[in-house]
Enzyme design. Structure first.
Site, PDB file in Angstrom:
ATOM      1  N   ASP A  30      38.763  33.825  43.584  1.00 29.84           N
ATOM      2  CA  ASP A  30      38.688  34.545  44.860  1.00 29.84           C
ATOM      3  C   ASP A  30      39.372  33.721  45.955  1.00 29.84           C
ATOM      4  O   ASP A  30      39.225  32.497  46.023  1.00 29.84           O
ATOM      5  CB  ASP A  30      37.216  34.802  45.230  1.00 29.84           C
ATOM      6  CG  ASP A  30      37.073  35.878  46.291  1.00 29.84           C
ATOM      7  OD1 ASP A  30      36.572  36.965  45.967  1.00 29.84           O
ATOM      8  OD2 ASP A  30      37.491  35.631  47.459  1.00 29.84           O
ATOM      9  N   ILE A  31      40.116  34.379  46.821  1.00 21.04           N
ATOM     10  CA  ILE A  31      40.858  33.689  47.891  1.00 21.04           C
ATOM     11  C   ILE A  31      39.911  33.123  48.951  1.00 21.04           C
ATOM     12  O   ILE A  31      40.291  32.199  49.683  1.00 21.04           O
ATOM     13  CB  ILE A  31      41.880  34.672  48.529  1.00 21.04           C
ATOM     14  CG1 ILE A  31      43.000  33.915  49.222  1.00 21.04           C
ATOM     15  CG2 ILE A  31      41.186  35.646  49.481  1.00 21.04           C
ATOM     16  CD1 ILE A  31      44.180  34.807  49.611  1.00 21.04           C
ATOM     17  N   ASN A  85      30.250  45.166  44.181  1.00 22.17           N
ATOM     18  CA  ASN A  85      29.937  45.974  45.355  1.00 22.17           C
ATOM     19  C   ASN A  85      30.560  47.359  45.193  1.00 22.17           C
ATOM     20  O   ASN A  85      31.715  47.474  44.766  1.00 22.17           O
ATOM     21  CB  ASN A  85      30.465  45.296  46.615  1.00 22.17           C
ATOM     22  CG  ASN A  85      29.820  43.943  46.856  1.00 22.17           C
ATOM     23  OD1 ASN A  85      28.610  43.780  46.669  1.00 22.17           O
ATOM     24  ND2 ASN A  85      30.612  42.954  47.244  1.00 22.17           N
ATOM     25  N   GLY A  91      29.614  46.615  50.942  1.00 15.01           N
ATOM     26  CA  GLY A  91      30.558  45.533  51.204  1.00 15.01           C
ATOM     27  C   GLY A  91      31.798  45.539  50.337  1.00 15.01           C
ATOM     28  O   GLY A  91      32.498  44.522  50.267  1.00 15.01           O
ATOM     29  N   GLN A  92      32.092  46.663  49.690  1.00 12.12           N
ATOM     30  CA  GLN A  92      33.324  46.714  48.890  1.00 12.12           C
ATOM     31  C   GLN A  92      34.525  46.805  49.829  1.00 12.12           C
ATOM     32  O   GLN A  92      34.648  47.759  50.599  1.00 12.12           O
ATOM     33  CB  GLN A  92      33.315  47.919  47.939  1.00 12.12           C
ATOM     34  CG  GLN A  92      34.542  47.930  47.022  1.00 12.12           C
ATOM     35  CD  GLN A  92      34.549  49.087  46.024  1.00 12.12           C
ATOM     36  OE1 GLN A  92      33.718  50.005  46.104  1.00 12.12           O
ATOM     37  NE2 GLN A  92      35.480  49.047  45.087  1.00 12.12           N
ATOM     38  N   SER A  93      35.401  45.808  49.750  1.00 14.89           N
ATOM     39  CA  SER A  93      36.581  45.796  50.617  1.00 14.89           C
ATOM     40  C   SER A  93      37.860  46.093  49.860  1.00 14.89           C
ATOM     41  O   SER A  93      38.867  46.480  50.460  1.00 14.89           O
ATOM     42  CB  SER A  93      36.701  44.449  51.340  1.00 14.89           C
ATOM     43  OG  SER A  93      36.823  43.399  50.412  1.00 14.89           O
ATOM     44  N   HIS A  98      35.863  45.413  40.437  1.00 13.38           N
ATOM     45  CA  HIS A  98      35.893  43.973  40.205  1.00 13.38           C
ATOM     46  C   HIS A  98      34.482  43.436  40.130  1.00 13.38           C
ATOM     47  O   HIS A  98      33.574  43.930  40.801  1.00 13.38           O
ATOM     48  CB  HIS A  98      36.686  43.236  41.288  1.00 13.38           C
ATOM     49  CG  HIS A  98      36.293  43.558  42.687  1.00 13.38           C
ATOM     50  ND1 HIS A  98      36.677  44.719  43.325  1.00 13.38           N
ATOM     51  CD2 HIS A  98      35.534  42.878  43.589  1.00 13.38           C
ATOM     52  CE1 HIS A  98      36.186  44.738  44.560  1.00 13.38           C
ATOM     53  NE2 HIS A  98      35.480  43.634  44.739  1.00 13.38           N
ATOM     54  N   HIS A 100      32.478  39.981  40.732  1.00 16.36           N
ATOM     55  CA  HIS A 100      32.448  38.616  41.238  1.00 16.36           C
ATOM     56  C   HIS A 100      31.617  37.770  40.278  1.00 16.36           C
ATOM     57  O   HIS A 100      30.537  38.188  39.859  1.00 16.36           O
ATOM     58  CB  HIS A 100      31.743  38.560  42.601  1.00 16.36           C
ATOM     59  CG  HIS A 100      32.402  39.327  43.698  1.00 16.36           C
ATOM     60  ND1 HIS A 100      33.175  38.724  44.670  1.00 16.36           N
ATOM     61  CD2 HIS A 100      32.387  40.649  44.010  1.00 16.36           C
ATOM     62  CE1 HIS A 100      33.593  39.640  45.538  1.00 16.36           C
ATOM     63  NE2 HIS A 100      33.128  40.817  45.158  1.00 16.36           N
TER      64      HIS A 100
END
Ligand code: 5GP
Ligand code: ZN
Length: 112
Positions: A30-31, A85, A91-93, A98, A100
């Protein structure tokens, strides 16, 4: 999907730090890590979220969990959290399925 960030990462159009890859899925750091270890595992097929998992694409989800279990073992992760999410309020952006994988610190429950 041409305008999907994670589809572009899979295609190599946007750089990422690869953890693992096979025919069905891609794992990368993750960035903006929220734990000492924080990577994402995504299907190569564009699926919007868990809400779009059905009989036709369920196999890739099972496969992703076998990959998570194997990577966790290889990385020596004894305790970790897997999160997905779904939708804006959760909170899914990024609207490409995906999971986490977070590890390496104490975690609280319930999540915020
Ligand atoms: P969500 O908020 O949808 O559950 O998770 C999306 C995750 O993707 C976030 O943790 C965010 O830091 C990560 N992310 C967003 N853009 C990029 C990117 O360009 N590269 C990487 N490696 N991660 C990203
Ligand atoms: Zn996508």
């Amino acid at each position: 999907m041409s305008d999907c960030l994670f589809c572009k990462i899979i295609a190599g159009e946007i750089p990422s730090r690869k953890v693992y890859e096979d025919d069905l899925c891609y794992a990368f750091h993750d960035i903006d890590p929220q734990a000492p270890t924080h990577f994402l595992v995504i299907p190569k097929e564009h699926i919007q979220s868990v809400s779009q998992v059905d009989e036709n694409n369920q196999a890739v989800v099972g496969h992703i969990f076998t990959v998570i279990a194997r990577l966790a073992g290889e990385m020596g992760m004894e305790s970790y959290r897997v999160v997905s999410n779904i939708g804006d309020q959760a909170g899914q952006s990024v609207h490409h399925l995906h999971f986490h994988v977070l590890s390496g610190r104490d975690m609280t429950w319930p999540p915020g």
